[in-house]
Design a protein around this motif. Structure first.
Motif, short mmCIF file in Angstrom:
data_model
loop_
_atom_site.label_atom_id
_atom_site.label_comp_id
_atom_site.label_asym_id
_atom_site.label_seq_id
_atom_site.Cartn_x
_atom_site.Cartn_y
_atom_site.Cartn_z
N ASP A 1 0.85 -1.29 -0.09
CA ASP A 1 -0.09 -0.03 0.04
C ASP A 1 0.71 1.13 0.06
OD1 ASP A 1 -2.23 -1.50 -0.02
OD2 ASP A 1 -2.81 -1.01 2.06
N HIS B 1 1.25 5.96 -7.26
CA HIS B 1 0.01 6.74 -7.67
C HIS B 1 0.55 8.28 -7.80
CE1 HIS B 1 -4.21 8.11 -7.71
NE2 HIS B 1 -3.78 9.02 -6.72
N ARG B 2 1.16 8.84 -6.91
CA ARG B 2 1.49 10.29 -6.76
C ARG B 2 2.39 10.40 -7.98
NH1 ARG B 2 3.84 10.59 -1.49
NH2 ARG B 2 5.76 10.53 -2.53
N TYR B 3 3.20 9.36 -8.57
CA TYR B 3 3.90 9.56 -9.74
C TYR B 3 3.02 9.57 -11.00
CZ TYR B 3 8.62 10.08 -7.87
OH TYR B 3 9.61 10.56 -7.42
N GLY B 4 1.78 9.37 -10.90
CA GLY B 4 1.14 9.34 -12.03
C GLY B 4 0.51 8.02 -12.72
N PHE B 5 1.17 6.82 -11.99
CA PHE B 5 1.31 5.60 -12.61
C PHE B 5 -0.37 5.00 -12.12
CE2 PHE B 5 5.51 4.07 -14.01
CZ PHE B 5 6.14 5.51 -13.77
N ASP B 6 -1.06 4.38 -13.08
CA ASP B 6 -2.28 3.77 -12.96
C ASP B 6 -1.87 2.26 -12.76
OD1 ASP B 6 -3.62 5.94 -13.06
OD2 ASP B 6 -4.16 5.50 -15.25
N PRO B 7 -2.91 1.80 -11.73
CA PRO B 7 -2.92 0.22 -11.65
C PRO B 7 -3.41 -0.64 -12.95
CG PRO B 7 -4.87 1.18 -10.50
CD PRO B 7 -3.97 2.24 -11.04
N LEU B 8 -2.78 -1.73 -13.05
CA LEU B 8 -3.34 -2.62 -14.03
C LEU B 8 -3.16 -4.13 -13.37
CD1 LEU B 8 -4.05 -3.60 -16.91
CD2 LEU B 8 -1.57 -3.89 -17.31
N ARG C 1 1.85 4.79 -18.20
CA ARG C 1 2.57 4.50 -17.03
C ARG C 1 1.75 3.76 -16.12
NH1 ARG C 1 3.58 10.28 -17.33
NH2 ARG C 1 5.43 10.91 -16.73
N TYR D 1 1.47 0.37 -12.80
CA TYR D 1 2.00 -0.38 -11.92
C TYR D 1 1.03 -1.56 -11.76
CZ TYR D 1 -1.20 1.22 -8.39
OH TYR D 1 -2.38 1.82 -7.58
N GLU E 1 12.86 9.02 -14.08
CA GLU E 1 11.55 8.81 -13.14
C GLU E 1 11.70 7.57 -12.39
OE1 GLU E 1 7.79 10.81 -14.38
OE2 GLU E 1 7.40 8.71 -15.04
#
Lengths: 520, 520
Positions: free
Chosen positions: B33, B40-47, B109, B111, B148
């Motif tokens: 978590d 998330h703060r870096y703009g990465f979306d979950p997949l 992007r 994660y 990054e």
């Protein structure tokens, strides 16, 4: 290496499987985290078993066929043993409870959540991998354990956003049906194996009540039933009298509703009439009715007694009969369970795919199963538990607008000048350090329009722009993309002037200005 | 049904698999978590992709053998197609990036975290199912994307509890090695296929530097190497001069360390001497050295240039060279990657199983791989990403005492009088409604000693007791189990008297008194 020589693989999810993107993942996670919080407060501990089990432990061994592919995905390991992906979370729990019986606390309260796999024909909305979220108590025969699961299920539903009044946890008891079977003469307590065949047909018939209706069930209890296609299913061969007895159970809800209705009529005594509208009154009537139909059957009376105890325990804890209701209409899985069974139903209406109103329906179910651990150890271990259908509950929350509200897209820092990437990355670093989700555009920066299209696709609330002129002046331009979209849709000229969707601020004020724009 | 007739299944986790209990699950979840929060703060979306892929998409098809069981768990579906469990999170990402290329933002992007499966021989600490936690950027060829990922990895480590100074993210570049290969004459930019065989041997030899040492690698670059068992591995057949050139890369760190050491000596100019101890100085020396050994190779100079850009970008964002370091010693996976590679190493010491001090070592690694999506589409799609070894990082946090602190056991309400279960359940309901984790004892209440043993096993901080006498008086007894354990161990009689581990309080004060005992 020439590309032409290589056959390219297809980029496809296997049939019946799917991928979950962005909000689909975070919304499910938020819901499961909320449910976990409730389970934790109730003293349940997490358990994560391996996805792979021996086919033997799953109880799916088919010695006659080449591969045990009935319902599970299985393969043979290097020693020739068959392994398979778990098809639910209960079978692995039974294995763990047996394997670690000397180490686990007794009773053992555990919750588990994760994917399970079914080797079944996929269909619309039916996938071969889906999530379950279970809570079970192993090693307690007390009805307090069943009552606790019902209370916890009620708390979990309210915690994720289904308010009181929009759901009901319905409780029934397998033992009541056994009592009715005894009265009907298809269960002999002195010789439990007798009439097992007939009881199997009765159980399967009752399970189909929603689809077949009373007449269809009656036919299956009697000589048999011919379906629309002309296929004939042989029935249990019961007499009219026996069928009538079984039907007192199948149609119990109608009978109870009638009794409640009579109590509300002018002919009823006034103190009864007053009580008759409370959910607690219906629970009382239900117990009276069930007591009547099980006659003098020991097992039947025990079942009614357990239902009363569950109702009492829950009432003492402050749960109303509108939240948790005694309901002989819960038939699903009666064959599998050995005592109390429960089901959470959502009672609000949604529109189905044809635009018709219908109740949302069941999102969780469970009950007492006292024989699963015995498979491994030979010793009976009482157990009770519930499984929440994660995808259905999530669909319900979406239907109620409880998830997926505000955009969680990142602030996008655009790239006007490829050589000043370090400056842009310093901007996103400042924003992130202030806890704001932010990213720099990492595609080809040549076409600025593409950058704004990207920001749009990312559902970005704010775009940050700094060209050469701005850099020289030590400023940045902030574009309010949410407001911009609203203005583009329906603003008057006055509003447009009053609330500019674009501001220029000193670079040093970047974080404060973005925060302001985000309404933080 | 007679039990004797039934063969009981073994209650066993399949070989190489394991179950995770209680804190093992919650501690991992808390860590993931925290990492997710950074991503998330870096703009990465979950997949979240399905666990099952076609063997074709995974790139593991072996048409010559009956079953594609090399490294993956696979089986044939009803249409004869081979399916398999994913063995990492990168192959599914490549499939998704190809399948949904028209819908995903570009760059994308993402994660992902979850279990992966390897059909390999299990060993101590080596399981066939384990967690990975990845972040990748697909569709950006910019080194800003690599920088990054390095920054995000550094943030993630600090967020989960590895402080600055206890880790270093080391960055290398595959292109530098390619440059050295060009200088050595085993890479011809005009004819990339030439010397491919020799380069393969060079790559595999370099990958083994930790195990074989300089001499072993030299032997493999030359005629070949005989190992302890007498087996001979044929070498790349390079000349002494060629070998010397390759070794300028392999032993770069030693050379750089020597240069830094010389700079710190009395003979060096004083301003150099002063700078020589800063990590930034070492990064500068490293770039100078690498520039020298790649000579005039275009690809080599490009590689050094990229390393410089990454270092600059990260310095601008405030990362020190002690956090993120240019390090030509990172060799792992050089064969797989096409550009920058990076690895997070934990630098604090732990005791190994033999009580010897050693550095904790690597917990994450990644780099740029530009050819994975191309497998599906034929079009090159640049990508870069990192994979965190979840179990290793968790082990590191445990070694540092960063997880598993305070007991999270529930308050246990004991059952003195079976008939007053409703009262006890009302107590736990009161405690839970106040946010306190609590449970009632659901086992057989006859033996009170068993109830306290149960509370002990549950690591319960407080036991609540109410017998008939207490119920009449309207009080409950609270037993402070943590204090009780401490007192039992080492209290003097005075202390025992001063701090009673047991108090009697009015039932109405239950919640407040428990809270007080928990120190809340």
């Amino acid at each position: 290496m020439s590309d032409a020589k290589i056959r390219r693989p297809k980029a496809e999810t296997p049939k019946g499987f799917r991928d979950y993107f962005g909000p689909e993942v975070t919304e499910r996670k938020a819901m499961l985290d909320a449910i976990t919080g409730v389970y934790h407060r109730y003293g349940f501990d997490p358990l994560e078993t391996s996805a792979v089990e021996t086919v033997e432990a799953l109880g799916k061994f088919l010695p006659d066929v080449d591969r045990p592919n009935e319902g599970v995905f299985g393969w043979q390991d290097e020693d020739g043993d068959w392994l398979a992906l778990r098809y639910d979370l209960t079978a692995p729990l039974a294995r763990v409870a047996a394997q670690f019986r000397n180490d686990l606390p007794a009773p053992y309260r555990r919750y588990a959540m994760g994917p399970v796999w079914r080797n079944e024909k996929p269909g619309p909305g039916r996938f071969r991998q889906f999530y379950q979220c279970d809570a079970d108590t192993v090693g307690s025969g007390s009805v307090a354990a069943d009552a606790e699961i019902c209370a916890m299920l009620s708390d979990a539903l309210e915690t994720v956003g289904i308010p009181r009044g929009d759901y009901v946890v319905k409780v029934n008891n397998r033992k009541v049906l056994n009592g009715v079977m005894e009265v009907a003469g298809v269960l002999d307590p002195a010789n439990p194996d007798r009439f097992a065949h007939e009881r199997g047909i009765v159980l399967r018939a009752i399970d189909k009540i929603d689809r077949l209706g009373d007449d269809g069930v009656r036919a299956l209890l009697g000589a048999g039933r011919k379906d629309e296609s002309g296929d004939f299913t042989k029935g249990a061969g019961l007499t009219e009298h026996q069928i009538g007895t079984i039907m007192t159970f199948v149609s119990a809800n109608t009978a109870i509703d009638n009794m409640v209705f009579e109590s509300s009529q002018a002919a009823a005594p006034s103190h009864i009439r007053e009580m008759s509208h409370s959910p607690e009154f219906r629970n009382g009537v239900a117990c009276l009715y069930l007591e009547t139909i099980v006659g003098s059957s020991q097992i039947g009376l025990e079942g009614v007694q357990e239902l009363k105890q569950i109702a009492d325990l829950l009432q003492t804890q402050g749960y109303g009969a509108d939240q948790i209701r005694i309901d002989p209409g819960v038939v699903r899985g009666l064959g599998y369970y050995t005592g109390p069974v429960y089901e959470a139903e959502l009672t609000f209406e949604i529109l189905d795919e044809k635009g018709r109103k219908r109740q949302f329906g069941s999102v969780a179910g469970g009950g007492r199963y006292d024989d699963l651990v015995k498979r491994f150890t030979g010793q009976a271990v009482p157990a009770t538990g519930v499984s929440i259908g994660v995808d259905r509950l999530l669909a319900a929350l979406r239907a109620k607008g409880r998830v997926g509200g505000a955009s969680a897209g990142p602030v996008v820092v655009t790239v006007m000048d490829r050589d000043r990437m370090a400056d842009y990355m310093a901007m996103v670093a400042d924003l992130r350090n202030a806890g704001i989700r932010a990213e720099v555009y990492l595609g080809n920066p040549k076409n600025f329009g593409n950058q704004l299209k990207y920001a749009d696709k990312r559902q970005s609330p704010v775009a940050v722009i700094q060209g050469g002129n701005e850099a020289e002046k030590g400023v940045v331009i902030l574009k309010d993309l949410i407001l911009g979209a609203q203005i583009a849709q329906n603003a008057t000229l006055e509003e447009w002037k009053d609330r500019p969707a674009q501001v220029e601020v000193p670079r040093a004020d970047l974080v404060a200005a973005v925060r302001n724009m985000l309404g933080q």
